[in-house]
Design an enzyme around this catalytic site. Structure first.
Site, PDB file in Angstrom:
ATOM      1  N   ASP A  28       6.418  -2.225   5.974  1.00 11.23           N
ATOM      2  CA  ASP A  28       6.065  -0.936   5.385  1.00 11.23           C
ATOM      3  C   ASP A  28       7.082  -0.768   4.264  1.00 11.23           C
ATOM      4  O   ASP A  28       8.261  -0.532   4.525  1.00 11.23           O
ATOM      5  CB  ASP A  28       6.211   0.194   6.415  1.00 11.23           C
ATOM      6  CG  ASP A  28       5.785   1.522   5.824  1.00 11.23           C
ATOM      7  OD1 ASP A  28       6.156   1.794   4.668  1.00 11.23           O
ATOM      8  OD2 ASP A  28       5.087   2.284   6.504  1.00 11.23           O
ATOM      9  N   HIS A  29       6.633  -0.925   3.018  1.00  6.89           N
ATOM     10  CA  HIS A  29       7.632  -1.038   1.949  1.00  6.89           C
ATOM     11  C   HIS A  29       8.444   0.242   1.760  1.00  6.89           C
ATOM     12  O   HIS A  29       9.510   0.210   1.153  1.00  6.89           O
ATOM     13  CB  HIS A  29       6.995  -1.504   0.636  1.00  6.89           C
ATOM     14  CG  HIS A  29       6.320  -0.411  -0.135  1.00  6.89           C
ATOM     15  ND1 HIS A  29       5.056   0.020   0.149  1.00  6.89           N
ATOM     16  CD2 HIS A  29       6.741   0.350  -1.157  1.00  6.89           C
ATOM     17  CE1 HIS A  29       4.736   0.996  -0.679  1.00  6.89           C
ATOM     18  NE2 HIS A  29       5.735   1.221  -1.486  1.00  6.89           N
TER      19      HIS A  29
ATOM     20  N   HIS B  34       3.370   4.946   5.784  1.00  3.55           N
ATOM     21  CA  HIS B  34       4.500   5.489   5.011  1.00  3.55           C
ATOM     22  C   HIS B  34       4.906   6.908   5.442  1.00  3.55           C
ATOM     23  O   HIS B  34       6.085   7.192   5.651  1.00  3.55           O
ATOM     24  CB  HIS B  34       4.150   5.533   3.519  1.00  3.55           C
ATOM     25  CG  HIS B  34       3.681   4.228   2.958  1.00  3.55           C
ATOM     26  ND1 HIS B  34       4.132   3.029   3.421  1.00  3.55           N
ATOM     27  CD2 HIS B  34       2.803   3.939   1.965  1.00  3.55           C
ATOM     28  CE1 HIS B  34       3.554   2.049   2.735  1.00  3.55           C
ATOM     29  NE2 HIS B  34       2.739   2.582   1.850  1.00  3.55           N
TER      30      HIS B  34
HETATM   31  C1  BG6 Z   1       0.962   1.656  -1.161  1.00  2.00           C
HETATM   32  C2  BG6 Z   1      -0.386   2.291  -1.280  1.00  2.00           C
HETATM   33  O1  BG6 Z   1       1.180   1.209   0.147  1.00  2.00           O
HETATM   34  O2  BG6 Z   1       1.966   2.608  -1.508  1.00  2.00           O
HETATM   35  C3  BG6 Z   1      -0.595   2.806  -2.693  1.00  2.00           C
HETATM   36  O3  BG6 Z   1      -1.387   1.337  -0.966  1.00  2.00           O
HETATM   37  C4  BG6 Z   1       0.524   3.742  -3.089  1.00  2.00           C
HETATM   38  O4  BG6 Z   1      -1.862   3.457  -2.821  1.00  2.00           O
HETATM   39  C5  BG6 Z   1       1.872   3.088  -2.834  1.00  2.00           C
HETATM   40  O5  BG6 Z   1       0.375   4.013  -4.472  1.00  2.00           O
HETATM   41  C6  BG6 Z   1       2.998   4.069  -3.048  1.00  2.00           C
HETATM   42  O6  BG6 Z   1       4.215   3.380  -3.033  1.00  2.00           O
HETATM   43  P1  BG6 Z   1       5.393   3.750  -4.008  1.00  2.00           P
HETATM   44  O7  BG6 Z   1       6.494   2.850  -3.615  1.00  2.00           O
HETATM   45  O8  BG6 Z   1       4.896   3.540  -5.409  1.00  2.00           O
HETATM   46  O9  BG6 Z   1       5.686   5.195  -3.770  1.00  2.00           O
END
Ligand code: BG6
Length: 508
Positions: free
Chosen positions: A190-191, A253
């Protein structure tokens, strides 16, 4: 740039989906940053795996071109490449062309793992592929004997999201994966957990004496968690229209942000101790019936408008989106975390695309002081204190409190105490994936999701998925460039609160 981290052990990283967007946009820049930091072993190597027939030289040229292109397109001009580091890295990259379904591909991969100087044959299999391969690739890796670990060697699988598309499919995928590999070999990404500010929530809570004693229902009125985006669906219409904001952002997230905010202190910083506490927090989210769920959540879809001065088309007119789509691009919901610490404290969550600003933040609103001494300054009493964790952009933490306005009369005004990362620390360039890739190489699973964590997240949103599939609850249109549908304001307004404004400067 030298790093304070110890070098990762030598390993071969196989990237399935070697020519895809994720590899080009996120993985390679992150691996380059790790090489730049000097934390990759001299025997580290990457093998790209994809169905496109191309030579190893072609693949290396393709990656070099993509990285240069990314740098050329970087908007603030700060991105650059150190040629020496890039050639160090590129000389460690190979390529295997093959069909992910063909056992012969896995035979070839096996032949590419040669024992290193220390006798190890460590390998990481990174699945940067469409979700339909999440079950089959690990199965074939296992069948080919590629997941067998030795005394000196690890074998790990990294899986991107979406991890299932509802509770049943997530459970089925976990069961499938656990048939091929052991839980300790699975690194579900989960990045958001790679973001420094998210990791800092635990330091804020547990390394400071002042916050934890008041981090509970007796002192906290409510919590609101926002992930607002200015981007629309862009080129991802096909994926997004089948997914929607709820699946895309909430069980993963948003719930990770909630869990990090709500979890009990773990017994140690051991990966499983932390993941157990997080799973418990997510498991405590009240599960509602589909009928109830619709009253506790709002979904919206953007219509044409203008975001940051740029015209944005109606969501239904975006490429690869069904012109009659009922997919939500915005979701707001109220969650009750039914445990001892949080009983009665609502957690409000909102996330959406094509909004007026890009902002991810967690706002903790404390209970008001009694207004008796101040003659009830405004109709609603004193303004409550608010602690805001700015996850991105402009990372930091601010605390709002009341102060006396200088003068002979006692008048109050809200002031902010403000910490910004950039004022104190010089951050290294980071996509968030650096930490995750490095942690996977050193075997630290703290920032990866365990099976129970994922399933608890899906269990909490399943009633909403069911309600919306049954067409319970309206799909509220909102103009691109705004703050989301009116109904989302009404949702929190019913409890007597309001969202922090999205337009204008963040609370500072
Ligand atoms: C991703 C989603 O996991 O996270 C995207 O699939 C979203 O739709 C993105 O834009 C948001 O990540 P960050 O790091 O840009 O806030």
């Amino acid at each position: 740039m030298p790093s304070d981290a110890a070098p990762a052990p030598p390993a071969t990283m196989f990237i399935f989906g070697a020519s895809g967007d994720l590899t080009k946009r996120l993985l390679m820049p992150a691996i380059y940053n790790l090489a730049f930091e000097g934390v990759l072993d001299p025997e580290f190597q990457i093998i790209g795996v994809d169905h496109i027939a191309r030579s190893e030289d072609d693949y290396r040229a393709f990656l070099t071109e993509s990285v240069r292109d990314l740098i050329a397109r970087s908007t603030d001009g700060s991105a650059s490449i150190d040629e020496e580091v890039w050639s160090w890295l590129i000389s460690r990259i190979g390529y295997v062309a093959g069909d992910f379904d063909d056992p012969a591909t896995y035979e070839t991969l096996k032949s590419r793992i040669t024992p290193r100087a220390d006798g190890s044959t460590n390998a990481v299999f990174y699945l940067a592929v469409a979700p339909r391969f999440f079950g089959s690739i690990p199965e074939k890796l296992a069948a080919g004997g590629l997941l067998e670990e030795g005394e000196k060697s690890f074998r790990r699988i990294v899986i991107e999201k979406p991890f299932g598309n509802d509770l049943a499919s997530a459970k089925a995928l976990n069961a499938h994966l656990l048939g091929a590999a052991e839980e300790h070999q699975l690194f579900r990404i989960d990045h958001f957990l790679g973001k420094e500010t998210v990791q800092n929530i635990m330091s804020l809570r547990f390394a400071n004496g002042i916050f934890e004693p008041i981090w509970r229902r007796e002192y906290i009125e409510h919590v609101q968690i926002t992930a607002a985006e200015t981007v629309g669906v862009e080129t991802r219409g096909k994926f997004y229209d089948a997914t929607g904001a709820l699946r895309d952002m909430v069980p993963n997230h948003m719930f990770q942000l909630l869990a990090t905010t709500a979890m009990e202190p773990p017994n140690s910083f051991d990966a499983d101790a932390i993941r157990t506490e997080k799973a418990k927090a997510i498991e405590a989210i009240r599960i509602q019936s589909p009928g109830e769920a619709a009253n506790w959540a709002v979904r919206g879809q953007y219509t044409a408008g203008s975001v940051l001065g740029k015209q944005v088309a109606d969501y239904r007119a975006e490429p690869d989106v069904d012109p009659h789509s009922l997919t939500e691009t915005y979701v707001a919901m109220k969650c009750m975390v039914d445990n001892w610490r949080w009983s009665g404290v609502p957690f409000y969550i909102r996330t959406g695309k094509a909004l007026t600003t890009r902002r991810t933040e967690i706002a903790i609103q404390f209970k008001r002081a009694p207004g008796v001494l101040f003659g009830n300054p405004s109709a609603g009493g004193l303004t409550p204190n608010m602690l805001v964790i700015h996850v991105q952009p402009d990372e930091g933490i601010s605390l709002r409190f009341a102060a006396k306005v200088p003068g002979r009369r006692v008048r109050l005004s809200e002031v902010d105490m403000d910490f910004r990362y950039k004022d104190y620390f010089q951050a290294q360039p980071s996509t968030g994936y650096e930490t995750l890739i490095y942690d996977c190489l050193i075997g630290d699973a703290t920032l990866f999701q365990r099976a129970d964590n994922i399933e608890a997240g899906w269990a909490a949103v399943q009633p909403l998925l069911d309600a919306w599939r049954a067409r319970i609850g309206d799909l509220n249109p909102y103009a691109a460039g705004g703050s989301g549908p009116q109904a989302a304001h009404a949702l929190i307004g019913r409890d007597g609160y309001s969202w922090l404004p999205l337009s204008g400067a963040p609370l500072r």
